[in-house]
Design a protein around this motif. Structure first.
Motif, PDB file in Angstrom:
ATOM      1  N   LEU A 248     -16.246  -4.686   0.868  1.00 33.50           N
ATOM      2  CA  LEU A 248     -16.700  -5.428   2.035  1.00 33.50           C
ATOM      3  C   LEU A 248     -16.262  -4.736   3.317  1.00 33.50           C
ATOM      4  O   LEU A 248     -17.011  -4.638   4.284  1.00 33.50           O
ATOM      5  CB  LEU A 248     -16.143  -6.857   1.993  1.00 33.50           C
ATOM      6  CG  LEU A 248     -16.375  -7.724   3.233  1.00 33.50           C
ATOM      7  CD1 LEU A 248     -17.870  -7.986   3.420  1.00 33.50           C
ATOM      8  CD2 LEU A 248     -15.602  -9.035   3.132  1.00 33.50           C
ATOM      9  N   ASP A 249     -15.008  -4.226   3.316  1.00 34.65           N
ATOM     10  CA  ASP A 249     -14.445  -3.594   4.508  1.00 34.65           C
ATOM     11  C   ASP A 249     -13.327  -2.658   4.048  1.00 34.65           C
ATOM     12  O   ASP A 249     -12.334  -3.106   3.478  1.00 34.65           O
ATOM     13  CB  ASP A 249     -13.896  -4.669   5.453  1.00 34.65           C
ATOM     14  CG  ASP A 249     -13.240  -4.092   6.702  1.00 34.65           C
ATOM     15  OD1 ASP A 249     -13.297  -2.861   6.903  1.00 34.65           O
ATOM     16  OD2 ASP A 249     -12.645  -4.883   7.462  1.00 34.65           O
ATOM     17  N   THR A 250     -13.496  -1.363   4.289  1.00 36.45           N
ATOM     18  CA  THR A 250     -12.507  -0.388   3.808  1.00 36.45           C
ATOM     19  C   THR A 250     -11.300  -0.233   4.728  1.00 36.45           C
ATOM     20  O   THR A 250     -10.380   0.527   4.420  1.00 36.45           O
ATOM     21  CB  THR A 250     -13.165   0.991   3.610  1.00 36.45           C
ATOM     22  OG1 THR A 250     -13.745   1.419   4.853  1.00 36.45           O
ATOM     23  CG2 THR A 250     -14.244   0.933   2.547  1.00 36.45           C
ATOM     24  N   THR A 251     -11.291  -0.961   5.856  1.00 36.46           N
ATOM     25  CA  THR A 251     -10.139  -0.896   6.754  1.00 36.46           C
ATOM     26  C   THR A 251      -8.855  -1.254   6.006  1.00 36.46           C
ATOM     27  O   THR A 251      -8.811  -2.232   5.273  1.00 36.46           O
ATOM     28  CB  THR A 251     -10.318  -1.878   7.923  1.00 36.46           C
ATOM     29  OG1 THR A 251     -11.549  -1.608   8.591  1.00 36.46           O
ATOM     30  CG2 THR A 251      -9.177  -1.757   8.920  1.00 36.46           C
ATOM     31  N   ALA A 252      -7.817  -0.444   6.165  1.00 40.09           N
ATOM     32  CA  ALA A 252      -6.466  -0.675   5.616  1.00 40.09           C
ATOM     33  C   ALA A 252      -6.348  -0.406   4.125  1.00 40.09           C
ATOM     34  O   ALA A 252      -5.288  -0.657   3.546  1.00 40.09           O
ATOM     35  CB  ALA A 252      -5.977  -2.090   5.924  1.00 40.09           C
ATOM     36  N   ALA A 253      -7.388   0.139   3.503  1.00 46.66           N
ATOM     37  CA  ALA A 253      -7.276   0.443   2.069  1.00 46.66           C
ATOM     38  C   ALA A 253      -6.174   1.463   1.814  1.00 46.66           C
ATOM     39  O   ALA A 253      -5.369   1.318   0.883  1.00 46.66           O
ATOM     40  CB  ALA A 253      -8.612   0.949   1.539  1.00 46.66           C
ATOM     41  N   GLY A 254      -6.121   2.519   2.641  1.00 42.23           N
ATOM     42  CA  GLY A 254      -5.079   3.519   2.479  1.00 42.23           C
ATOM     43  C   GLY A 254      -3.698   2.961   2.771  1.00 42.23           C
ATOM     44  O   GLY A 254      -2.714   3.341   2.119  1.00 42.23           O
ATOM     45  N   ASP A 255      -3.608   2.054   3.733  1.00 39.91           N
ATOM     46  CA  ASP A 255      -2.325   1.428   4.055  1.00 39.91           C
ATOM     47  C   ASP A 255      -1.869   0.535   2.908  1.00 39.91           C
ATOM     48  O   ASP A 255      -0.674   0.483   2.584  1.00 39.91           O
ATOM     49  CB  ASP A 255      -2.448   0.607   5.333  1.00 39.91           C
ATOM     50  CG  ASP A 255      -3.000   1.409   6.493  1.00 39.91           C
ATOM     51  OD1 ASP A 255      -2.738   2.629   6.544  1.00 39.91           O
ATOM     52  OD2 ASP A 255      -3.702   0.826   7.339  1.00 39.91           O
ATOM     53  N   ALA A 256      -2.811  -0.192   2.298  1.00 36.59           N
ATOM     54  CA  ALA A 256      -2.480  -1.017   1.138  1.00 36.59           C
ATOM     55  C   ALA A 256      -1.945  -0.148   0.012  1.00 36.59           C
ATOM     56  O   ALA A 256      -0.953  -0.488  -0.648  1.00 36.59           O
ATOM     57  CB  ALA A 256      -3.711  -1.785   0.671  1.00 36.59           C
ATOM     58  N   PHE A 257      -2.592   1.001  -0.207  1.00 38.67           N
ATOM     59  CA  PHE A 257      -2.163   1.917  -1.262  1.00 38.67           C
ATOM     60  C   PHE A 257      -0.739   2.397  -1.008  1.00 38.67           C
ATOM     61  O   PHE A 257       0.156   2.262  -1.852  1.00 38.67           O
ATOM     62  CB  PHE A 257      -3.117   3.109  -1.348  1.00 38.67           C
ATOM     63  CG  PHE A 257      -2.654   4.172  -2.310  1.00 38.67           C
ATOM     64  CD1 PHE A 257      -2.949   4.068  -3.653  1.00 38.67           C
ATOM     65  CD2 PHE A 257      -1.917   5.257  -1.868  1.00 38.67           C
ATOM     66  CE1 PHE A 257      -2.500   5.026  -4.551  1.00 38.67           C
ATOM     67  CE2 PHE A 257      -1.466   6.223  -2.754  1.00 38.67           C
ATOM     68  CZ  PHE A 257      -1.765   6.111  -4.114  1.00 38.67           C
ATOM     69  N   THR A 258      -0.489   2.977   0.165  1.00 33.75           N
ATOM     70  CA  THR A 258       0.811   3.583   0.437  1.00 33.75           C
ATOM     71  C   THR A 258       1.903   2.538   0.565  1.00 33.75           C
ATOM     72  O   THR A 258       3.024   2.723   0.066  1.00 33.75           O
ATOM     73  CB  THR A 258       0.738   4.450   1.698  1.00 33.75           C
ATOM     74  OG1 THR A 258      -0.258   5.456   1.522  1.00 33.75           O
ATOM     75  CG2 THR A 258       2.065   5.123   1.976  1.00 33.75           C
ATOM     76  N   GLY A 259       1.614   1.413   1.228  1.00 27.89           N
ATOM     77  CA  GLY A 259       2.618   0.367   1.364  1.00 27.89           C
ATOM     78  C   GLY A 259       3.050  -0.200   0.031  1.00 27.89           C
ATOM     79  O   GLY A 259       4.241  -0.436  -0.217  1.00 27.89           O
ATOM     80  N   THR A 260       2.089  -0.426  -0.858  1.00 30.16           N
ATOM     81  CA  THR A 260       2.415  -0.968  -2.177  1.00 30.16           C
ATOM     82  C   THR A 260       3.094   0.074  -3.048  1.00 30.16           C
ATOM     83  O   THR A 260       4.022  -0.242  -3.803  1.00 30.16           O
ATOM     84  CB  THR A 260       1.138  -1.496  -2.852  1.00 30.16           C
ATOM     85  OG1 THR A 260       0.535  -2.475  -2.006  1.00 30.16           O
ATOM     86  CG2 THR A 260       1.449  -2.117  -4.207  1.00 30.16           C
ATOM     87  N   LEU A 261       2.649   1.327  -2.952  1.00 31.61           N
ATOM     88  CA  LEU A 261       3.315   2.410  -3.666  1.00 31.61           C
ATOM     89  C   LEU A 261       4.800   2.457  -3.287  1.00 31.61           C
ATOM     90  O   LEU A 261       5.684   2.518  -4.151  1.00 31.61           O
ATOM     91  CB  LEU A 261       2.641   3.733  -3.330  1.00 31.61           C
ATOM     92  CG  LEU A 261       3.353   5.023  -3.766  1.00 31.61           C
ATOM     93  CD1 LEU A 261       3.275   5.180  -5.272  1.00 31.61           C
ATOM     94  CD2 LEU A 261       2.741   6.248  -3.090  1.00 31.61           C
ATOM     95  N   GLY A 262       5.089   2.449  -1.987  1.00 32.22           N
ATOM     96  CA  GLY A 262       6.473   2.495  -1.545  1.00 32.22           C
ATOM     97  C   GLY A 262       7.270   1.284  -1.995  1.00 32.22           C
ATOM     98  O   GLY A 262       8.431   1.413  -2.413  1.00 32.22           O
ATOM     99  N   ALA A 263       6.664   0.107  -1.915  1.00 27.38           N
ATOM    100  CA  ALA A 263       7.353  -1.107  -2.338  1.00 27.38           C
ATOM    101  C   ALA A 263       7.672  -1.070  -3.822  1.00 27.38           C
ATOM    102  O   ALA A 263       8.756  -1.490  -4.247  1.00 27.38           O
ATOM    103  CB  ALA A 263       6.484  -2.324  -2.014  1.00 27.38           C
ATOM    104  N   ALA A 264       6.736  -0.580  -4.609  1.00 29.66           N
ATOM    105  CA  ALA A 264       6.959  -0.487  -6.058  1.00 29.66           C
ATOM    106  C   ALA A 264       8.078   0.502  -6.371  1.00 29.66           C
ATOM    107  O   ALA A 264       8.933   0.247  -7.225  1.00 29.66           O
ATOM    108  CB  ALA A 264       5.667  -0.091  -6.760  1.00 29.66           C
ATOM    109  N   LEU A 265       8.092   1.644  -5.686  1.00 28.98           N
ATOM    110  CA  LEU A 265       9.159   2.622  -5.892  1.00 28.98           C
ATOM    111  C   LEU A 265      10.517   2.027  -5.543  1.00 28.98           C
ATOM    112  O   LEU A 265      11.501   2.217  -6.273  1.00 28.98           O
ATOM    113  CB  LEU A 265       8.902   3.866  -5.053  1.00 28.98           C
ATOM    114  CG  LEU A 265       7.715   4.746  -5.467  1.00 28.98           C
ATOM    115  CD1 LEU A 265       7.483   5.835  -4.417  1.00 28.98           C
ATOM    116  CD2 LEU A 265       7.941   5.376  -6.840  1.00 28.98           C
ATOM    117  N   ALA A 266      10.595   1.304  -4.430  1.00 37.40           N
ATOM    118  CA  ALA A 266      11.856   0.683  -4.035  1.00 37.40           C
ATOM    119  C   ALA A 266      12.316  -0.346  -5.058  1.00 37.40           C
ATOM    120  O   ALA A 266      13.522  -0.561  -5.238  1.00 37.40           O
ATOM    121  CB  ALA A 266      11.717   0.033  -2.658  1.00 37.40           C
ATOM    122  N   ALA A 267      11.360  -0.963  -5.742  1.00 38.44           N
ATOM    123  CA  ALA A 267      11.682  -1.962  -6.759  1.00 38.44           C
ATOM    124  C   ALA A 267      12.041  -1.331  -8.103  1.00 38.44           C
ATOM    125  O   ALA A 267      12.311  -2.047  -9.074  1.00 38.44           O
ATOM    126  CB  ALA A 267      10.498  -2.915  -6.937  1.00 38.44           C
ATOM    127  N   GLY A 268      12.015   0.008  -8.172  1.00 39.69           N
ATOM    128  CA  GLY A 268      12.424   0.691  -9.387  1.00 39.69           C
ATOM    129  C   GLY A 268      11.309   1.074 -10.328  1.00 39.69           C
ATOM    130  O   GLY A 268      11.560   1.507 -11.462  1.00 39.69           O
TER     131      GLY A 268
END
Length: 311
Positions: A248-268
Motif C-alpha cells: 500500500l505504501d513503501t514508506t519506512a519499509a527499510g526503517d522497519a527492516f533495520t530497526g527490527t534487525l537491531g532490536a532482535a540482535l540486542a535481544a540475543g
C-alpha cells in the motif's frame, strides 16, 4: 546482566504525506485522495520499530521549538522510545514531504532543519549516558554524514554492534566502514555507493563484497520482492526469500527492516534470524499507510517470520 537495549542516532521529522492514484509529472497538479501528518524520519522510524519489537530503545536527535516538536517527540514517547537524549534547538523541526501513488511507490523530499544541528558532542554525551544499557547502535544518513561517521567510531570503541542503513545514499567519509558491523542498503543505495549496478543476486553479492573489502563485517542487500542477500566474510552469500504481501505504501519499509534487525540482535537473536525478523517487519510495514503508524508490533513480526520456511 549484559546490556540489551538499542541506541538510535539520527533524524526526526514531521512527515507530510499526500496519497493519489498517480504522482504528478513536472508542472502538473493531480487530485489526491488522502493526507497524513505523523512522526517520521529514518532515525525515529528505526527507534519506533525497535521499541515496538519490545527492546528498550533510546534516541539521540534534535527537534525544533515549533508545533511539530511535540508531534515528533510525543510520538516517540507514545511508541515507547526513551526521549531523554533529545535536544530542542531554535527553529523548525525537520520535515519530510512524501507523495504516494496507488501502487504504494513514493517519492520524498527531506528538509533536515533541526536535524542539521545534531553534533558530535551530543552523540558523545548521549552514548555515555546509556552505555551500560545498550548493545546495538543504529545509524542512517539523514543527519550530517560526518556526525554519523563520528557516531559509528564512538559506538565501535564502546563495543556496540554498529548497524548502518546508508539512506539516503549520500557520500560518506571512507573511514566509516571499518566501524560498521552490518550495513543494510537497498539495491538502489548499494548501486550508488559501490558503483555496482545491483539487478540480481550475483550483482548484489558483488556489491556486498565491496562493503566487506572496506571493513564491514556483514552486508545485507535488500532486494524488494526478490528478498534479501546476506554477504558475510568467509561465507557464501545467503539469499532470504521474501514475504509476499500487497503493498500500500513503501514508506519506512527499510526503517522497519533495520530497526527490527537491531532490536532482535540486542535481544540475543542470531544474525540470520534477525534478518528474517527484519524482513517480516518490512513486509508488514508496506501493507499500511504512513511511516511510524505502519511499523508492526513484536507479535506480528514473529508470527509472519515463523510462517515461511527459510530457504
Amino acid at each position: 546482566m549484559s546490556p540489551s537495549g538499542v541506541l538510535v542516532v539520527g533524524s526526526i521529522t514531521a512527515d507530510v504525506t499526500a496519497f493519489a492514484d498517480r504522482l504528478p509529472r513536472a508542472g502538473e497538479t493531480v487530485l489526491g485522495n488522502d493526507f497524513t501528518l505523523v512522526l517520521g524520519g529514518k532515525g525515529a522510524n528505526q527507534a519506533v520499530a525497535s521499541a515496538r519489537f519490545g527492546t528498550p530503545t533510546w534516541m539521540i536527535g534534535c527537534v525544533g521549538d515549533d508545533p511539530f516538536a511535540e508531534l515528533t517527540s510525543g510520538g516517540l514517547r507514545e511508541h515507547g522510545v526513551d526521549t531523554d537524549l533529545l535536544r530542542t534547538v531554535d527553529g523548525p523541526t525537520g520535515v519530510a514531504h512524501i507523495r504516494v501513488d496507488s501502487s504504494g511507490q513514493n517519492d520524498i523530499v527531506i528538509t533536515p532543519l533541526a536535524n542539521a544541528r545534531l553534533d558530535d558532542a551530543q552523540v558523545d554525551s548521549g552514548l555515555a549516558a546509556v552505555r551500560n544499557d545498550v548493545s546495538v547502535l543504529l545509524l542512517q544518513l539523514e543527519i550530517r554524514a560526518s556526525v554519523t561517521a563520528h557516531a559509528a567510531a564512538a559506538g565501535a570503541r564502546a563495543g556496540l554492534t554498529v548497524v548502518l542503513d546508508p539512506a539516503p545514499a549520500v557520500p560518506v567519509p571512507d573511514d566509516i566502514w571499518p566501524h560498521v558491523d552490518i550495513v543494510t542498503p537497498n539495491e538502489t543505495e548499494a548501486s550508488i555507493l559501490t558503483g555496482v549496478e545491483v539487478t540480481d543476486e550475483s550483482s548484489a553479492a558483488r556489491a556486498g563484497q565491496w562493503f566487506l573489502d572496506r571493513g564491514v563485517r556483514h552486508a545485507v542487500i535488500t532486494l524488494g520482492d526478490a528478498g534479501a542477500l546476506l554477504v558475510s566474510a568467509g561465507e557464501r552469500p545467503r539469499l532470504f526469500p521474501p514475504f509476499p504481501v500487497q503493498a500500500l505504501d513503501t514508506t519506512a519499509a527499510g526503517d522497519a527492516f533495520t530497526g527490527t534487525l537491531g532490536a532482535a540482535l540486542a535481544a540475543g537473536v542470531e544474525l540470520a534470524d534477525a534478518v528474517r525478523h527484519g524482513m517480516a517487519a518490512g513486509a508488514l510495514a508496506v501493507t499500511r499507510a504512513g511511516a511510524s503508524p505502519s511499523l508492526p508490533a513484536r507479535d506480528e513480526v514473529l508470527a509472519l517470520a515463523a510462517s515461511t520456511v527459510v530457504a
